[in-house]
Write a protein that holds these residues in place. Sequence first.
Motif, mmCIF file in Angstrom:
data_model
loop_
_atom_site.group_PDB
_atom_site.id
_atom_site.type_symbol
_atom_site.label_atom_id
_atom_site.label_comp_id
_atom_site.label_asym_id
_atom_site.label_seq_id
_atom_site.Cartn_x
_atom_site.Cartn_y
_atom_site.Cartn_z
ATOM 1 N N GLY A 89 0.678 -1.233 0.025
ATOM 2 C CA GLY A 89 -0.075 -0.083 -0.036
ATOM 3 C C GLY A 89 0.758 1.123 0.094
ATOM 4 N N ARG A 90 1.975 1.356 -0.679
ATOM 5 C CA ARG A 90 2.736 2.227 -0.696
ATOM 6 C C ARG A 90 2.350 3.426 -1.462
ATOM 7 N NH1 ARG A 90 4.670 1.387 4.057
ATOM 8 N NH2 ARG A 90 6.206 -0.369 4.104
ATOM 9 N N ALA A 91 1.299 3.292 -2.234
ATOM 10 C CA ALA A 91 1.102 4.368 -3.178
ATOM 11 C C ALA A 91 0.331 5.455 -2.660
ATOM 12 C CB ALA A 91 -0.016 3.977 -4.137
ATOM 13 N N GLU A 95 2.763 13.294 3.651
ATOM 14 C CA GLU A 95 2.963 14.692 3.968
ATOM 15 C C GLU A 95 4.555 15.109 3.908
ATOM 16 O OE1 GLU A 95 1.109 17.298 4.395
ATOM 17 O OE2 GLU A 95 -0.661 15.835 4.314
ATOM 18 N N LEU A 96 5.007 15.867 3.041
ATOM 19 C CA LEU A 96 6.355 16.309 3.186
ATOM 20 C C LEU A 96 6.537 17.596 3.855
ATOM 21 C CD1 LEU A 96 9.054 16.215 1.728
ATOM 22 C CD2 LEU A 96 8.116 17.404 -0.092
ATOM 23 N N ARG A 117 5.736 8.611 -2.112
ATOM 24 C CA ARG A 117 4.543 9.331 -2.568
ATOM 25 C C ARG A 117 3.911 9.126 -3.875
ATOM 26 N NH1 ARG A 117 6.079 14.856 -0.731
ATOM 27 N NH2 ARG A 117 7.664 13.996 0.509
ATOM 28 N N LEU A 118 4.823 8.398 -4.857
ATOM 29 C CA LEU A 118 4.651 7.981 -6.303
ATOM 30 C C LEU A 118 3.927 6.534 -6.088
ATOM 31 C CD1 LEU A 118 7.584 9.301 -8.194
ATOM 32 C CD2 LEU A 118 5.651 10.520 -7.575
ATOM 33 N N SER A 119 3.330 6.271 -7.146
ATOM 34 C CA SER A 119 2.675 4.877 -7.051
ATOM 35 C C SER A 119 3.882 3.868 -7.595
ATOM 36 C CB SER A 119 1.378 4.931 -8.297
ATOM 37 O OG SER A 119 2.140 4.937 -9.595
ATOM 38 N N PRO A 120 3.737 2.710 -7.311
ATOM 39 C CA PRO A 120 4.712 1.487 -7.726
ATOM 40 C C PRO A 120 5.043 1.954 -9.113
ATOM 41 C CG PRO A 120 3.181 0.686 -6.401
ATOM 42 C CD PRO A 120 2.635 2.023 -6.596
ATOM 43 N N GLU A 121 4.040 2.165 -9.969
ATOM 44 C CA GLU A 121 4.125 2.108 -11.277
ATOM 45 C C GLU A 121 4.984 3.505 -11.873
ATOM 46 O OE1 GLU A 121 0.813 -0.432 -10.649
ATOM 47 O OE2 GLU A 121 1.057 1.459 -9.966
ATOM 48 N N ARG A 159 6.292 14.826 -13.443
ATOM 49 C CA ARG A 159 5.699 15.993 -13.109
ATOM 50 C C ARG A 159 5.156 15.810 -11.374
ATOM 51 N NH1 ARG A 159 0.124 16.538 -16.064
ATOM 52 N NH2 ARG A 159 -0.221 14.900 -14.752
ATOM 53 N N ARG A 160 4.815 14.743 -11.173
ATOM 54 C CA ARG A 160 4.399 14.539 -9.694
ATOM 55 C C ARG A 160 5.518 14.369 -8.705
ATOM 56 N NH1 ARG A 160 0.723 11.194 -6.411
ATOM 57 N NH2 ARG A 160 1.099 11.938 -4.115
ATOM 58 N N PHE A 161 6.782 13.847 -9.124
ATOM 59 C CA PHE A 161 7.857 14.002 -8.464
ATOM 60 C C PHE A 161 8.309 15.458 -8.153
ATOM 61 C CE2 PHE A 161 12.390 14.269 -7.397
ATOM 62 C CZ PHE A 161 12.599 13.045 -6.536
ATOM 63 N N ARG A 162 8.207 16.418 -9.291
ATOM 64 C CA ARG A 162 8.483 17.924 -9.184
ATOM 65 C C ARG A 162 7.809 18.536 -8.186
ATOM 66 N NH1 ARG A 162 8.422 18.199 -14.545
ATOM 67 N NH2 ARG A 162 10.044 17.149 -15.232
ATOM 68 N N LYS A 163 6.384 18.144 -8.393
ATOM 69 C CA LYS A 163 5.305 18.828 -7.549
ATOM 70 C C LYS A 163 5.645 18.594 -6.147
ATOM 71 C CE LYS A 163 0.503 19.098 -6.665
ATOM 72 N NZ LYS A 163 -0.906 18.335 -7.091
ATOM 73 N N GLU A 164 5.814 17.128 -5.817
ATOM 74 C CA GLU A 164 6.154 16.585 -4.334
ATOM 75 C C GLU A 164 7.282 17.224 -3.891
ATOM 76 O OE1 GLU A 164 3.887 15.545 -2.461
ATOM 77 O OE2 GLU A 164 2.482 15.197 -3.881
ATOM 78 N N TRP A 165 8.313 17.635 -4.660
ATOM 79 C CA TRP A 165 9.623 18.112 -4.277
ATOM 80 C C TRP A 165 9.839 19.425 -4.000
ATOM 81 C CZ3 TRP A 165 14.226 15.659 -2.798
ATOM 82 C CH2 TRP A 165 15.149 16.368 -2.611
ATOM 83 N N GLU A 166 8.884 20.180 -4.634
ATOM 84 C CA GLU A 166 8.793 21.748 -4.489
ATOM 85 C C GLU A 166 7.852 22.143 -3.435
ATOM 86 O OE1 GLU A 166 7.841 23.114 -8.406
ATOM 87 O OE2 GLU A 166 9.977 22.662 -9.424
ATOM 88 N N ARG A 167 7.161 21.158 -2.763
ATOM 89 C CA ARG A 167 6.031 21.556 -1.882
ATOM 90 C C ARG A 167 6.856 22.073 -0.480
ATOM 91 N NH1 ARG A 167 2.113 16.836 -0.168
ATOM 92 N NH2 ARG A 167 0.196 17.528 -1.105
#
Length: 167
Positions: A89-91, A95-96, A117-121, A159-167
Motif C-alpha cells: 500500500g505504498r501508493a 506529507e512532506l 508518494r508515487l505509485s509503484p508504477e 511531474r508528480r515528483f517535481r510537484k512533491e519535491w517543491e512542496r
Amino acid sequence: MTADPDVATLVHSAQRGDALAMQELLAVLAPYVGRLAGPIALDDGQDAAQEALIAIFTNLKQLKEPAALFGWARAITVREAVKVARKAGRARPAELHEVPDRGDPQLSADVRDVLERLSPEHRCVLVLRELEGLDEETIGALLAVPAGTVKSRLFRARRRFRKEWER
C-alpha cells in the motif's frame, strides 16, 4: 549490465543443479536485484529483492540464453517489486515537511520520501529510465505495456515528483 563468460558458465552450472554455482550466482545477482527493487518497493525493498531472487532461481532452467541473465533478472525484479509495493500500500500520499538544498546530506532520505508518494508504477518507470537508463521501448517490453503508456507514466511520474519535491 551484460553477463560475462564467467557468469554464463555459472548459469549453465546452476541450471544443472550445481549448488556452488548457484551460491556464486546469488552473490552476483543479489546486489543488482537489490539496487532495482529498493527504489520501487521502498521500505519493502528487501522483501521484493528476496521474492525476485526466489523467482529467478526457481525459473533459472527456463533461461535459454545466459547472456540475457541481467535483462531477464531485471524483468522479474521489476515485476516482483511492483507486486510487493502494491501489497504494502505504498501508493498513498504522505506529507512532506521541509525539503533540503541539493547539497544537504539529507538529500537521499528526502528523495526517498518523495518517491514514497508515487505509485509503484511511477516509481518503476523512473527507476528503469533514470537509474537503469533504459529507453521507453525497452521499459514497455519489460512491463508488458506499449511505449506510449511508458511515456505517459514517465511524464506523470516526473511531474508528480517535481510537484512533491517543491512542496
